[in-house]
Design a protein around this motif. Sequence first.
Motif, PDB file in Angstrom:
ATOM      1  N   GLY A  33      41.415 -18.334  48.961  1.00 37.56           N
ATOM      2  CA  GLY A  33      40.329 -18.449  49.917  1.00 37.56           C
ATOM      3  C   GLY A  33      39.059 -17.732  49.480  1.00 37.56           C
ATOM      4  N   VAL A  34      38.003 -18.026  50.201  1.00 36.70           N
ATOM      5  CA  VAL A  34      36.671 -17.578  49.791  1.00 36.70           C
ATOM      6  C   VAL A  34      36.499 -16.069  49.925  1.00 36.70           C
ATOM      7  CG1 VAL A  34      35.528 -17.796  52.045  1.00 36.70           C
ATOM      8  CG2 VAL A  34      34.253 -18.290  49.941  1.00 36.70           C
ATOM      9  N   ASN A  35      37.298 -15.414  50.760  1.00 41.72           N
ATOM     10  CA  ASN A  35      37.149 -13.980  50.951  1.00 41.72           C
ATOM     11  C   ASN A  35      37.714 -13.149  49.806  1.00 41.72           C
ATOM     12  OD1 ASN A  35      35.748 -13.541  53.524  1.00 41.72           O
ATOM     13  ND2 ASN A  35      37.454 -14.701  54.402  1.00 41.72           N
ATOM     14  N   TRP A  36      38.270 -13.802  48.782  1.00 45.20           N
ATOM     15  CA  TRP A  36      38.698 -13.112  47.568  1.00 45.20           C
ATOM     16  C   TRP A  36      37.745 -13.389  46.411  1.00 45.20           C
ATOM     17  CZ3 TRP A  36      42.726  -9.683  46.737  1.00 45.20           C
ATOM     18  CH2 TRP A  36      43.561  -9.454  47.838  1.00 45.20           C
ATOM     19  N   TYR A  37      36.656 -14.065  46.657  1.00 43.57           N
ATOM     20  CA  TYR A  37      35.770 -14.495  45.577  1.00 43.57           C
ATOM     21  C   TYR A  37      35.012 -13.332  44.951  1.00 43.57           C
ATOM     22  CZ  TYR A  37      33.063 -18.089  43.136  1.00 43.57           C
ATOM     23  OH  TYR A  37      32.519 -18.908  42.180  1.00 43.57           O
ATOM     24  N   SER A  38      34.529 -12.416  45.764  1.00 46.23           N
ATOM     25  CA  SER A  38      33.668 -11.345  45.281  1.00 46.23           C
ATOM     26  C   SER A  38      34.402 -10.015  45.260  1.00 46.23           C
ATOM     27  CB  SER A  38      32.427 -11.226  46.177  1.00 46.23           C
ATOM     28  OG  SER A  38      31.715 -10.037  45.907  1.00 46.23           O
ATOM     29  N   SER A  39      34.426  -9.372  44.103  1.00 47.45           N
ATOM     30  CA  SER A  39      35.071  -8.067  43.992  1.00 47.45           C
ATOM     31  C   SER A  39      34.399  -7.046  44.899  1.00 47.45           C
ATOM     32  CB  SER A  39      35.019  -7.581  42.541  1.00 47.45           C
ATOM     33  OG  SER A  39      35.826  -8.372  41.715  1.00 47.45           O
ATOM     34  N   LEU A  40      33.081  -7.132  45.041  1.00 50.71           N
ATOM     35  CA  LEU A  40      32.382  -6.175  45.896  1.00 50.71           C
ATOM     36  C   LEU A  40      32.878  -6.265  47.333  1.00 50.71           C
ATOM     37  CD1 LEU A  40      30.180  -4.052  46.304  1.00 50.71           C
ATOM     38  CD2 LEU A  40      28.550  -5.917  46.656  1.00 50.71           C
ATOM     39  N   GLU A  41      33.147  -7.477  47.805  1.00 48.20           N
ATOM     40  CA  GLU A  41      33.646  -7.636  49.176  1.00 48.20           C
ATOM     41  C   GLU A  41      35.016  -6.966  49.326  1.00 48.20           C
ATOM     42  OE1 GLU A  41      31.537  -8.837  51.399  1.00 48.20           O
ATOM     43  OE2 GLU A  41      30.192  -9.104  49.692  1.00 48.20           O
ATOM     44  N   LEU A  42      35.863  -7.054  48.300  1.00 46.07           N
ATOM     45  CA  LEU A  42      37.169  -6.391  48.357  1.00 46.07           C
ATOM     46  C   LEU A  42      37.006  -4.880  48.420  1.00 46.07           C
ATOM     47  CD1 LEU A  42      38.042  -9.277  47.466  1.00 46.07           C
ATOM     48  CD2 LEU A  42      39.736  -8.195  45.993  1.00 46.07           C
TER      49      LEU A  42
END
Length: 668
Positions: free
Chosen positions: A172-181
């Motif tokens: 899913g899209v919520n794993w796309y950006s390391s910064l978001e993690l």
Amino acid sequence: MVKPDLRAIAVDMRALGLSAPLRAAYEASKRSGFHAVLFRGEAHRHHPAALVPLTNVLPIGDRARQRCLDDAAQVLNEGLRVFGGRVATGVSAPWGTDPLTGRQWPTDDPWWRIDIRSEARLSDVKYTWEAGRHRDLVVLARAARLDPVGPWQDGLTGLLRAWCAESPPEQGVNWYSSLELALRAIAWNQILALVGDRLPRDVVTAMERLLLSSARHLMVELPYTVSSMRNNHLLGDALGLILLARMFPTARRARWWARTGEKMFAAQQRRHFGPDGRMIEDSVSYHRFVLEMLVVRVLLGGAPSSVRDALRAASLHLARLGVFDGDVPQYGDWDEGRVLASSGDALDVAGSAALGLALCGERLPARWYADFDELAWYAPTPDREATAEQFTPPTHTRPGATTSGGIALVDRGPWRVWFKVDGGPSHGHADLTSVWVKHGGRWLIADPGTGTYNGPLEVRNGLRTSAAHPVRRPDGRDQLVPHRAFRWLNTGRGHLGAPLVLPDRTIVFGWHDAYARGEHPVRVGRAVVVADGYVAIVEFADPPAAAASWSLTVPLHPEVAARGDTLIAGGTKVGLFGLDGYQAVRGRSVPFAGWHSGTYGRWEPATWITAESRADTAVWGLGAPPGPPPDPNALDGLGFQVTWSDAGACLTVTDLGSGEVHHVRAPR
């Protein structure tokens, strides 16, 4: 059609420099399917999270308590806060829901197969990511701690359980950006510290598994991070690794995470910060964002002294810009980016600066702890018996003008004027030597803001280029020339002299070299004169006659109207001079002009004044200078001349009555 594409690729390769081969290999991995091998899902072994406190369990003061409970009620009843509004994503709609369209991003695809960039993408992914940073879930955890019998605990549990079910590792899209993690890990750490002992065991276990998978993801993504994200992203990813190593000290690779994170953070810190508090992020919003990363690193403990030094300098930079006296120009990109959780005004940057000062040992006014959530929830309890002198903002201690990071702030009479001469390479706009003006606390000339990153390119460029800022443009040229959504084809540096504070006027001078290229290179200088009755901008060029004509845009605040030679803001009327024959545009779509964006993704009509001239030297401004019509040789009894050299520029100010001469040097 082929030529522009090749040129764009060449510019991209030049921007990446020595990291280009690494980035190329990374992109090839995504397209070939090798990412499926690299990102094999969640970590195999489970480890319980250790308590690593970043937040106060209870706030300092009753006002912060009430703000939290009121905000928590809005979260459950109206949705999560995203760019000035409330959205259903996560609360009454799945976590993968795009707030703009109400549709869901792909849920069964690995993140690297989801299109978030092309014209065929679902929407602007920043809206979904903003909800997924879970700062509002920290607010619910705080409310649950403050009011155990309220609905906050059940609401939080439901949101977390849904997230863990809907967002398995690498899907899913919520794993796309390391910064978001990394940002989500910081939020979850606070949730576990506040109410981890009250959450159901299955929810805590699921959170721990996803956090461990996040650490693994951050490590695998390092080639992309170090090749393409040498800005706030690299700092944030490094901070995430440091935190996760602390949270899971028994994990087999925890020491590796910690060493890698510390080395990355230290290396980027050396590139990121200047001794005067400026950053490579040429943006007030991103300055706050990175400042909060420094805060987290200090709160984690064991930070090198250089981190605290950078935190203090970055906080003082904002103080020198006047953040403790009200709002300031919205320099550069603005997207409400935060690391810390707050129930206060999302547009405020003063609370973060205050927290940075508190963590560096400053004794702050008691009312600030009531006003700013950042202090109430993250600062140590102040010692009211201490005898140390209370912090006073620099704007209160230096009469006339303050300078910081290539920006001068002048206060005189009813005027507050910002003169931004220099910039930085990341998230900035084409605004060297821009002038922003308040009169009696009301904006007249106001930075038009950001609009969007991922929306229509005409909006993105329409608000970040020189045509949207009060800067002189020889033959209509742009200072930097946009390339894609974030990059520029050119660079420019500005040079600011020391303020000249006279008994009845304050004068600041600077110049830049952004146009010192091409067939007709020219350096552009400005003197800004602030008196009780007026603000005057004196324009200079080197060499003279380097341009056939000069263009200028003066973006007004949405509440300001231009009527002939008068600006009208509510009941206030202020004169306008030196822009004879100007044109006014408001809310025009094609070409995009006459807009103001108060926060990301929103814009409203505002009047932009546009003027053309053929004079290399000129004077324009607001208010009413006494005497004959102003020109550089005779402005309210002063004469102005600039001497240019390879070493920089020098402004000579001559009192035409007494013959007294002052020099303002702005070296290269």
